[in-house]
Design a protein around this motif. Structure first.
Motif, PDB file in Angstrom:
ATOM      1  N   LEU A 125       8.795  12.406 -13.094  1.00 23.62           N
ATOM      2  CA  LEU A 125       8.792  12.637 -14.536  1.00 23.62           C
ATOM      3  C   LEU A 125       7.560  11.999 -15.185  1.00 23.62           C
ATOM      4  CD1 LEU A 125      10.295  13.720 -17.060  1.00 23.62           C
ATOM      5  CD2 LEU A 125      11.421  11.481 -17.190  1.00 23.62           C
ATOM      6  N   GLY A 126       7.251  10.765 -14.798  1.00 22.76           N
ATOM      7  CA  GLY A 126       6.065  10.090 -15.341  1.00 22.76           C
ATOM      8  C   GLY A 126       4.784  10.834 -15.006  1.00 22.76           C
ATOM      9  N   CYS A 127       4.704  11.350 -13.780  1.00 28.40           N
ATOM     10  CA  CYS A 127       3.508  12.108 -13.372  1.00 28.40           C
ATOM     11  C   CYS A 127       3.375  13.403 -14.163  1.00 28.40           C
ATOM     12  CB  CYS A 127       3.562  12.421 -11.879  1.00 28.40           C
ATOM     13  SG  CYS A 127       3.310  10.990 -10.829  1.00 28.40           S
ATOM     14  N   LEU A 129       4.832  14.274 -17.113  1.00 30.73           N
ATOM     15  CA  LEU A 129       4.569  14.024 -18.531  1.00 30.73           C
ATOM     16  C   LEU A 129       3.173  13.446 -18.743  1.00 30.73           C
ATOM     17  CD1 LEU A 129       8.024  12.585 -19.697  1.00 30.73           C
ATOM     18  CD2 LEU A 129       7.071  14.859 -20.146  1.00 30.73           C
ATOM     19  N   GLY A 130       2.693  12.639 -17.797  1.00 24.74           N
ATOM     20  CA  GLY A 130       1.338  12.093 -17.895  1.00 24.74           C
ATOM     21  C   GLY A 130       0.280  13.168 -17.803  1.00 24.74           C
ATOM     22  N   VAL A 133       1.630  15.835 -21.255  1.00 29.54           N
ATOM     23  CA  VAL A 133       1.873  15.371 -22.628  1.00 29.54           C
ATOM     24  C   VAL A 133       0.886  14.282 -23.031  1.00 29.54           C
ATOM     25  CG1 VAL A 133       3.565  14.306 -24.185  1.00 29.54           C
ATOM     26  CG2 VAL A 133       4.326  15.981 -22.483  1.00 29.54           C
ATOM     27  N   SER A 134       0.907  13.185 -22.313  1.00 33.13           N
ATOM     28  CA  SER A 134       0.031  12.065 -22.635  1.00 33.13           C
ATOM     29  C   SER A 134      -0.174  11.224 -21.384  1.00 33.13           C
ATOM     30  CB  SER A 134       0.661  11.191 -23.724  1.00 33.13           C
ATOM     31  OG  SER A 134      -0.035   9.966 -23.843  1.00 33.13           O
ATOM     32  N   TRP A 136      -0.368   8.234 -21.135  1.00 39.40           N
ATOM     33  CA  TRP A 136       0.428   7.008 -21.234  1.00 39.40           C
ATOM     34  C   TRP A 136       1.732   7.105 -20.433  1.00 39.40           C
ATOM     35  CZ3 TRP A 136      -1.353   2.519 -22.732  1.00 39.40           C
ATOM     36  CH2 TRP A 136      -2.487   2.492 -23.515  1.00 39.40           C
ATOM     37  N   PHE A 137       2.199   8.320 -20.184  1.00 38.15           N
ATOM     38  CA  PHE A 137       3.436   8.473 -19.407  1.00 38.15           C
ATOM     39  C   PHE A 137       3.251   8.078 -17.940  1.00 38.15           C
ATOM     40  CE2 PHE A 137       4.867  11.186 -22.958  1.00 38.15           C
ATOM     41  CZ  PHE A 137       6.146  10.652 -23.126  1.00 38.15           C
ATOM     42  N   HIS A 138       2.017   7.988 -17.482  1.00 37.12           N
ATOM     43  CA  HIS A 138       1.780   7.500 -16.117  1.00 37.12           C
ATOM     44  C   HIS A 138       2.268   6.061 -15.967  1.00 37.12           C
ATOM     45  CE1 HIS A 138      -0.242  10.994 -14.559  1.00 37.12           C
ATOM     46  NE2 HIS A 138      -1.101  11.001 -15.571  1.00 37.12           N
ATOM     47  N   LEU A 140       5.072   4.987 -16.829  1.00 37.88           N
ATOM     48  CA  LEU A 140       6.456   5.058 -16.334  1.00 37.88           C
ATOM     49  C   LEU A 140       6.466   5.038 -14.811  1.00 37.88           C
ATOM     50  CD1 LEU A 140       9.515   5.493 -16.694  1.00 37.88           C
ATOM     51  CD2 LEU A 140       9.050   7.954 -16.862  1.00 37.88           C
ATOM     52  N   SER A 141       5.624   5.853 -14.202  1.00 33.39           N
ATOM     53  CA  SER A 141       5.537   5.864 -12.737  1.00 33.39           C
ATOM     54  C   SER A 141       5.100   4.508 -12.207  1.00 33.39           C
ATOM     55  CB  SER A 141       4.558   6.941 -12.268  1.00 33.39           C
ATOM     56  OG  SER A 141       4.980   8.216 -12.699  1.00 33.39           O
TER      57      SER A 141
END
Length: 175
Positions: A125-127, A129-130, A133-134, A136-138, A140-141
């Motif tokens: 999900l982090g990858c 969305l990163g 979307v943005s 910054w979601f990386h 999360l990963s």
């Protein structure tokens, strides 16, 4: 005391003659799928006299694949005052041999598998969305990866603690 390894068929025959079959996997793994005659004594609770041998002449230990029993063979042998054996290939080999198992699909997956699924899903999900979307979601990963490294180094897994509190796990561990 040395601990011999035996085949699933030999283990079945030994149990039929009165040996005690001991499942050293965690309680949640045992609840979901087990050999019908097996008694659950998780490895972390195992100590001298913890195995309910009940005067049996032999005890057969098993896990899922045989890896945990092989690694703990010395501890397992020392935990009983009778002959001790390891089921070669564990529960997986027992099933491959066509021997019966009890499966309770109402029980949740083993907690370790739940952690793997949740961590993997959050990383993906982090990858995604990163990338879409943005960037910054990386983070999360990265945070999930750091949490897994910390869990491996310290033995404390925060995600497992959270998952244990989920309704499906509370019901299973209480009953």
């Amino acid at each position: 005391m040395s601990v011999a390894t035996i085949s699933p068929q030999d283990a079945r025959d030994l149990v039929a003659r009165g040996a005690v079959l001991v499942d050293i996997r965690s309680a949640d793994e045992h609840a979901r799928e087990r050999i019908g005659q097996a008694v659950s004594v998780p490895l972390e609770r195992l100590s001298a006299g913890a195995v309910p041998a009940g005067g049996a002449a032999a005890v057969v230990f098993h896990c899922r694949s045989g890896q945990r029993t092989r690694l703990a063979a010395q501890v397992l042998g020392a935990s009983v005052a009778c002959d001790a054996y390891l089921l070669d290939g564990g529960l997986d080999a027992w099933k491959r041999a066509g021997l019966p198992v009890v499966v309770d699909a109402r029980q949740p997956l083993a907690l370790q598998r739940q952690v793997q699924l949740a961590a993997g899903a959050l990383i993906v999900l982090g990858c995604v969305l990163g990338a879409t979307v943005s960037p910054w979601f990386h983070a999360l990963s990265g945070a999930v990866g750091a949490g897994l490294v910390f869990a491996g180094a310290s033995g404390f897994c925060g995600m497992a603690r959270v998952l244990m509190k989920m309704p499906w796990n509370r019901r299973a561990l209480a009953g």
